[in-house]
Write an enzyme that holds these catalytic residues in place. Structure first.
Site, mmCIF file in Angstrom:
data_model
loop_
_atom_site.group_PDB
_atom_site.id
_atom_site.type_symbol
_atom_site.label_atom_id
_atom_site.label_comp_id
_atom_site.label_asym_id
_atom_site.label_seq_id
_atom_site.Cartn_x
_atom_site.Cartn_y
_atom_site.Cartn_z
ATOM 1 N N LYS A 189 13.427 -4.357 102.164
ATOM 2 C CA LYS A 189 14.747 -4.664 102.070
ATOM 3 C C LYS A 189 15.458 -3.261 101.064
ATOM 4 O O LYS A 189 16.631 -2.910 101.297
ATOM 5 C CB LYS A 189 14.893 -5.813 100.991
ATOM 6 N N GLU A 196 21.962 0.932 104.812
ATOM 7 C CA GLU A 196 23.339 0.439 104.787
ATOM 8 C C GLU A 196 24.391 1.587 104.314
ATOM 9 O O GLU A 196 25.277 1.681 104.605
ATOM 10 C CB GLU A 196 23.258 -0.714 103.993
#
Length: 333
Positions: A189, A196
């Site tokens: 993550k 991102e």
């Protein structure tokens, strides 16, 4: 299954709602009692304290922690460790540093407790879309929790199957994945969020170029007065740069083409820094991810339209509200 949820913010509350809709029983606690009462109306069992939440759960208990990373998570996990019994399970679904997971898992194992780290992506949209889950911890424990993960995850939906995956087993196509032992979920993550940053920065810089395409510094014959909301929209349809982040950008620009409701002061939540640190430790070049992180640092001093685009995307996917820029704070002292 029965599960306790501690932390009923933007994501925690919606996760409880999705679990209840999926037939699970949820016992909930938050320092904000109004948040608890709202979910009681949705079918959850409310608790006025951590001790009450634990009493309401049937052993072996499952407690999901969904509070801000850092000290709040550390304090919550430590408090649970003092109260829970052997074979109980603590799940950290926030954005903790993966090295903290390794340490916590060892500390809880001494007491016979299981620790599972779950990188959770989906933001404020997860209630309807589902949550992409990246999971670390003891594999038998993770397998036991599978009904919970399956309910929270998006499922296969109408996404076309990737060529070459015929015959492959596992849950990746359902939107959740066992990544490995303690810390592996949050490690995946962490890099997800680092990527991102880079994707968002690329969109932001592109739209900033469009924004200045009519600059007086350019020869008149190559000045273009471009419609940015329409460009964002047309790219959503058949373009190779289409994505959910672009969808959110199109929404933000349709609401306010100038993004005048944003200053462009862009925060970072830690994962981008940790990703760059991991790249340094591994000796892996990460130029784009590093540059996107440093751009966020700079944005708190000087703002461009690109930073407004970044702020707009962060608000759209996670409800993140801008903090005052450092220069603005200094001027108020």
């Amino acid at each position: 299954m029965q599960l306790g949820m501690i932390g009923l913010g933007r994501m925690g509350a919606n996760m409880v709602k999705r679990l209840i809709r999926g037939g699970h029983q949820c016992v909930v606690f938050d320092k904000d009692s109004e948040q608890v009462q709202r979910l009681v109306l949705e079918g959850a069992v409310g608790a006025g304290s951590m001790d009450e939440l634990i009493r309401c759960l049937t052993p072996p208990r499952i407690v999901w922690v969904m509070v801000p990373s850092g000290d709040p998570t550390e304090a919550t996990v430590e408090a649970l460790a003092q109260r829970l019994s052997s074979k109980d399970i603590v799940i950290d679904g926030g954005n903790s540093y993966f090295k903290d997971d390794v340490r916590r898992a060892k500390a809880l194992a001494v007491k016979g407790l299981h620790y599972v780290d779950v990188g959770t992506s989906g933001g404020t949209w997860g209630l309807e879309r589902g949550y992409c889950l990246m999971i670390g911890g003891p594999q038998p424990v993770v397998a036991h929790l599978d009904p919970i993960f399956k309910t929270l995850a998006p499922g296969r939906g109408d996404i076309q199957r990737t060529k070459g995956r015929d015959g492959m087993k596992g849950t990746a196509e359902d939107g959740y994945l066992y990544c490995g032992p303690a810390g592996a979920g949050h490690f995946v993550k962490m890099v997800h969020n680092g990527i991102e940053y880079g994707l968002m920065q690329a969109y932001a810089e592109g739209f900033d170029i469009f924004r200045h395409a009519n600059s007086k510094q350019l020869p008149e014959e190559i000045r273009y007065d471009l419609n940015l909301p329409d460009i964002a929209e047309v790219w959503r349809r058949g373009s190779v740069v289409g994505s959910w982040l672009l969808d959110l950008t199109a929404t933000a620009m349709a609401d306010n083409p100038d993004l005048s409701n944003f200053t462009g002061s862009v925060q970072d939540s830690g994962e981008g820094r940790w990703t760059v640190m991991a790249a340094v430790e591994e000796g892996v070049p990460a130029e784009v991810l590093s540059a996107s992180l440093y751009t966020r640092f700079r944005s708190r001093q000087d703002h461009t339209f690109a930073e407004k685009v970044l702020s707009a995307m962060r608000y759209q996917f996670g409800g993140h509200v801008e903090k005052p820029a450092e220069r603005e704070c200094a001027s108020q002292r």
